[in-house]
Design a protein around this motif. Structure first.
Motif, short mmCIF file in Angstrom:
data_model
loop_
_atom_site.label_atom_id
_atom_site.label_comp_id
_atom_site.label_asym_id
_atom_site.label_seq_id
_atom_site.Cartn_x
_atom_site.Cartn_y
_atom_site.Cartn_z
N ASN A 304 44.71 35.14 41.73
CA ASN A 304 45.18 33.70 41.76
C ASN A 304 46.36 33.70 42.79
OD1 ASN A 304 43.10 32.43 40.02
ND2 ASN A 304 44.26 32.80 38.44
N LEU A 306 49.34 35.14 42.31
CA LEU A 306 50.56 34.97 41.45
C LEU A 306 50.61 36.42 40.83
CD1 LEU A 306 49.60 31.67 39.53
CD2 LEU A 306 51.27 31.80 41.66
N ASP A 311 50.92 33.93 36.01
CA ASP A 311 49.56 33.42 36.00
C ASP A 311 49.32 33.46 34.50
OD1 ASP A 311 46.97 32.83 36.02
OD2 ASP A 311 46.49 34.37 37.71
#
Length: 602
Positions: A304, A306, A311
């Motif tokens: 994602n 992150l 996350d």
């Protein structure tokens, strides 16, 4: 570089590797050709040039970029390969072998370059004019390359651009601020006469674009951000380089010679080989001495885009799932297939599967299991009783192994008894590649406050390649906030360029070395993440500098038979008052009667 290596056989008789006692004050280099009998033809110029390239080869049995990375927060060195432990534990002195090794190797290359540059005019009338200028350009490039490393490691250093003579042996240190413009000027001259790229038989030689990329690197390291950006942009706009399609395959023979590579080191049996594969590989073919740390694994973001502590979908019980694909491409993780076997460090996994063609074909003793010698255990799969051998006492205390540059084909051949050992690897080592150029450009623009779409394009180009073929979409960077982009590009350098020799200079120029090197280096739990991740749900904290802390995490001292806690690999120490520079070798100071002075604090 393969053609260069073929010439090494000839050169060996003329350019002997200089003994470690050679110093900048004794630069006659007794193995070099003498100006009285040499430099009479273009062929002899070529031989002398190969001697300069030879000085790029490994330092203390391991290629010099990888050895440098093991003086940082990336990894643990079991056995003090190449002498890095004093550099990570605060004990570096002016007599340590690693201090003198880099100094001697690079100054040998400088003296050889000066010898060629100072004598090559003797062959000007019998040489092809274009090739004559290219030889000069390559020598200037290599000399600048050596000085760029010396100034980053030692700061002010003796600066020679002519051959040392008996009447000019003692040279005081020249300020780094004076050396940098001089070597940049040499690189600009080199770029003007060298082909923009090298290919075919010339692959591995310095090129015009490599010279521009080195200017960009040096300028970035010395905070000349406009020059760094403009020089990197020249390489980008040349249209002659692109990223190789698959990150994992880039570091195999498939990537060698690709347009991503600007400069590399090739090795050939019968001339020069290196032992990096043996020292990085698991016990299936190697010695697992140079191994990544838990802090390195936790530096890779999630799919994602992150950090793992940001996350909410990150699963600490299954920490290798849904991560930046470069993690699994760079590092052999538990339960992955590496060198034909399933990698497993669990104390009870005294047997594992041998794998062929993606299929489990045979249960075999697992020398990677974290056990002391003599421990007996029954394999629950088929009831076979195994007794751990002495090798189990020396498995990876971190639980991880470098895939990058670890030469899997050679290790598989050694395991099968059909090839050379990993101590005689021909694996190509990359010194400069296009991904670094993109990241130099992005960082220089970020630091100079000239952020625009080209910055995002450069970062996202690197990230998109990382995700190519992974089944995940690249989480594109869209922010234009300087602070956020600074964090992102620094993380990108750490994960994209892992085990390629840049980390030491990065953490020093960013002023974070005293933070990331004053900590306890950790390895993963020997028996998996069922306690740390499953029971405790533990996630480390990552600050804006990428520094990872494990407050409250269960740890244990490094030992053979592991448990469910993080393993403490090494207590790190870094004194900001002196360790930002290495000490000048004591032999230099002694030989000069103090004309060559020592760095502060040593």
């Amino acid at each position: 570089m393969k053609e260069i290596k073929k010439l090494i056989i000839i050169v060996t008789g003329l350019l002997l590797v200089v003994a470690c006692e050679d110093t900048v004050l004794n630069l006659e280099d007794p193995g070099s050709p003498t100006d009285a009998t040499f430099f009479q033809s273009e062929a002899e110029l070529e031989i002398a040039l190969v001697g300069i390239y030879e000085s790029l080869n490994f330092v203390r049995a391991v290629p010099f970029p990888q050895l440098l990375d093991h003086t940082t927060d990336y990894a643990f060195n079991r056995g003090n390969v190449g002498g890095t432990i004093p550099a990570t534990t605060g004990g570096l002195t002016s007599t340590e072998g690693i201090v003198t090794a880099y100094w001697d190797r690079f100054y040998t290359g400088i003296q050889r370059a000066n010898n060629l540059l100072g004598n090559m005019e003797k062959a000007v009338e019998v040489s092809d004019p274009t090739r004559f200028e290219e030889i000069r350009g390559e020598a200037l490039f290599l000399r600048a390359f050596f000085y760029s490393y010396l100034t980053e490691l030692y700061g002010d250093v003796p600066f020679r651009t002519s051959i040392a003579t008996l009447d000019d042996l003692i040279v005081p240190r020249t300020p780094k601020s004076e050396i940098i413009p001089a070597i940049i000027a040499d690189l600009e001259e080199a770029a003007s006469v060298l082909p923009s790229v090298q290919s075919g038989a010339a692959r591995g030689r310095a090129s015009g674009n490599a010279a521009k990329a080195l200017i960009a690197r040096i300028a970035l390291y010395n905070e000349d951000y406009p020059l760094a950006a403009s020089s990197a942009l020249e390489v980008i706009n040349s249209g002659e380089h692109s990223l190789f399609g698959d990150y994992k395959s880039l570091f195999t023979d498939s990537g060698v010679g690709s347009t991503e590579i600007l400069l590399d080191l090739s090795y050939t049996l019968g001339t020069t080989v290196h032992g990096l594969a043996q020292r990085q590989a698991s016990r299936f073919g190697g010695w697992c001495q140079l191994v990544p740390a838990q802090q390195t694994i936790d530096s890779y973001e999630t799919v994602n885009g992150l950090p793992i502590d940001e996350d909410p979908l990150y699963d600490p019980a299954n920490p290798f799932d849904n991560r930046d694909p470069r993690l699994a491409a760079t590092i052999a993780l538990p339960n992955s297939i590496w060198t034909g076997h399933i990698i497993q460090q669990h104390s009870d996994s005294i047997a594992t599967w041998r794998v062929e063609g993606g299929e489990n074909v045979e249960r075999v003793f697992n020398p990677n299991a974290a056990n002391p010698g003599g421990r007996k255990i029954i394999d629950p799969y088929d009831g076979t009783e195994y007794t751990s051998a002495g090798a189990n006492r020396f498995t990876s205390f971190s639980g991880y192994f470098w895939r990058k540059f670890s030469d899997e084909p050679t290790l598989l051949g050694a395991l099968a008894g059909t090839g050379e050992s990993g101590t005689r690897s021909e694996e190509t080592i990359y010194l400069m590649r296009y991904a670094e150029v993109l990241l130099i450009y992005a960082e220089a623009k970020i630091e100079s406050g000239t952020i625009d779409g080209s910055v995002l394009n450069a970062i996202n180009e690197v990230r998109e390649r990382a995700y190519n073929g992974s089944g995940f979409s690249n989480p594109a960077v869209t922010t234009t906030d300087q602070a956020e982009l600074r964090k992102i590009v620094r993380r990108e350098r750490k994960v994209e360029l892992a085990d390629e020799g840049f980390r030491l200079f990065d953490i020093k120029r960013w002023g974070i070395a005293e933070k990331v090197l004053n900590t306890t280096l950790l390895g993963g739990p020997a028996n998996g993440f069922s306690k740390i991740g499953g029971d405790l749900g533990f996630v480390p904290d990552i600050d804006d500098d990428g520094f990872i802390t494990y407050s409250g995490a269960p740890t244990q001292e490094r030992q053979e038979l592991g448990n469910l806690d993080f393993r403490e690999l090494e207590i790190r120490s870094f004194d900001a008052s002196k360790h930002y520079l290495w000490p000048i070798p004591q032999s230099e100071i002694d030989a000069s009667d103090g004309v060559v002075t020592q760095n502060s604090g040593y």
